[in-house]
Design a protein around this motif. Structure first.
Motif: not given
Length: 331
Positions: A181-184, A221-222, A228-234
């Motif tokens: 999962l991407p960090k940035d 896929l999101p 949840f991860y992507l939303e948490k990290h915007q």
């Protein structure tokens, strides 16, 4: 990354409705219970989940597998499909009807109490095993899937090799790569499947004497825990934008939703596993939900004309494409 424009709706992007082909694949989610809780799991499976197939729905699935020769592949997933009611009955029904049987296994299930016989059972029934191994390096796997998962996966693969998997042409073992999962905002598409497969095969052979058939690269896929991860990290909007920028129209005809039905443990039908997780039901020509019961009553597996699409479909159509069968560029 600053997004300057709104993401184009997927249906507008392809400029037509995505239509079903003749159904040849029945993918069944037997339930959400799993012995693992992987960070990237779009099903949100875990040991705490209780949902699973009922005897009534299992009976309907058996009827459909028996009654429709056009089904070539029965694809069993979960959660850990091996942990759920009806698993062996569905395997044996498919086997009796000469269907290809796929089990999407996390491999570590082999070491759980009462499941130790699974490798032999898989071999006896010539089940094609599709197993998650998101990297050939231990640290990356354990970060995504939990401490100790890598070592158990290696032992499981060695056990399958001993039974002939990866060697006997009737015993196929494929591995699945999911990117971390991407960090940035520095997003990346999945690597070239064939090149990465060579790296996997060389490393696993040199270090563990492990052989396997194919590597399947699957885009995150999101949906579910990834969402949840992507939303948490915007990162969700920028990730979707990245996927849409790499849309590849050449693979639209190869999408897994074209010839597949995805079935949940309640007997509802979806165009794909991702739509199932988002509760986007497949619809018939009268815009009514399609279920196993409806297929049996109408004696027709091809009740769906138009596929339900959403913007996360960009994940399957970006770059080399992504499906439960891996890259779509060479299909």
């Amino acid at each position: 990354m600053l997004i300057q424009e709104k993401i184009t709706n997927f249906t507008d992007k392809i400029n037509h409705n995505l239509l079903k082909d003749k159904i040849t694949v029945l993918q069944i989610n037997l339930g959400r219970k799993c012995n693992l809780s992987c960070h990237h799991c779009h099903v949100e499976a875990s040991p705490k989940r209780k949902e699973e197939l009922t005897p009534e729905i299992c009976e309907q699935l058996v009827t459909i597998i028996n009654n429709f020769p056009q089904i070539k592949t029965v694809d069993l997933t979960g959660g850990a499909p091996e942990m759920h009611y009806g698993f062996k009955e569905l395997v044996e029904t498919a086997r009796n009807n000469n269907k290809e049987i796929i089990v999407r296994s996390n491999l570590t299930i082999f070491f759980e109490f009462s499941y130790e016989d699974l490798p032999q059972y898989f071999a006896q029934n010539q089940i094609r095993v599709v197993a998650s191994l998101p990297c050939y390096l231990e640290d990356n796997v354990d970060k995504q899937r939990g401490n100790g998962v890598y070592n158990k996966s290696i032992l499981a693969l060695q056990k399958l090799n001993q039974l002939g998997y990866g060697i006997n042409p009737n015993l196929v073992i494929d591995l699945v790569y999911n990117p971390p999962l991407p960090k940035d905002n520095n997003f990346q598409l999945t690597p070239d499947q064939k090149n990465l497969e060579k790296d996997y095969k060389q490393y696993l052979l040199d270090n563990f004497n492990i052989k396997f058939n194919q590597l399947l690269t699957i885009t995150n896929l999101p949906i579910g825990r990834t969402n949840f991860y992507l939303e948490k990290h915007q990162l969700k909007d920028s990730y979707l934008h990245f996927l849409s920028e790499h849309f590849n129209s050449k693979i639209l005809n190869n999408l897994m939703c074209k010839n597949q039905l995805s079935v949940d443990y309640l007997g509802n039908i979806y165009d794909c596993d991702f739509n199932q997780m988002e509760n986007i039901n497949a619809l018939d020509n009268l815009q009514k939900k399609v279920t196993l019961q409806k297929i049996i009553e109408e004696n027709n597996l091809d009740l769906i004309n138009q596929i339900q699409t959403r913007n996360y479909c960009y994940g399957c159509t970006a770059g080399n494409g992504s499906s439960c069968g891996g890259s779509l560029t060479n299909k």
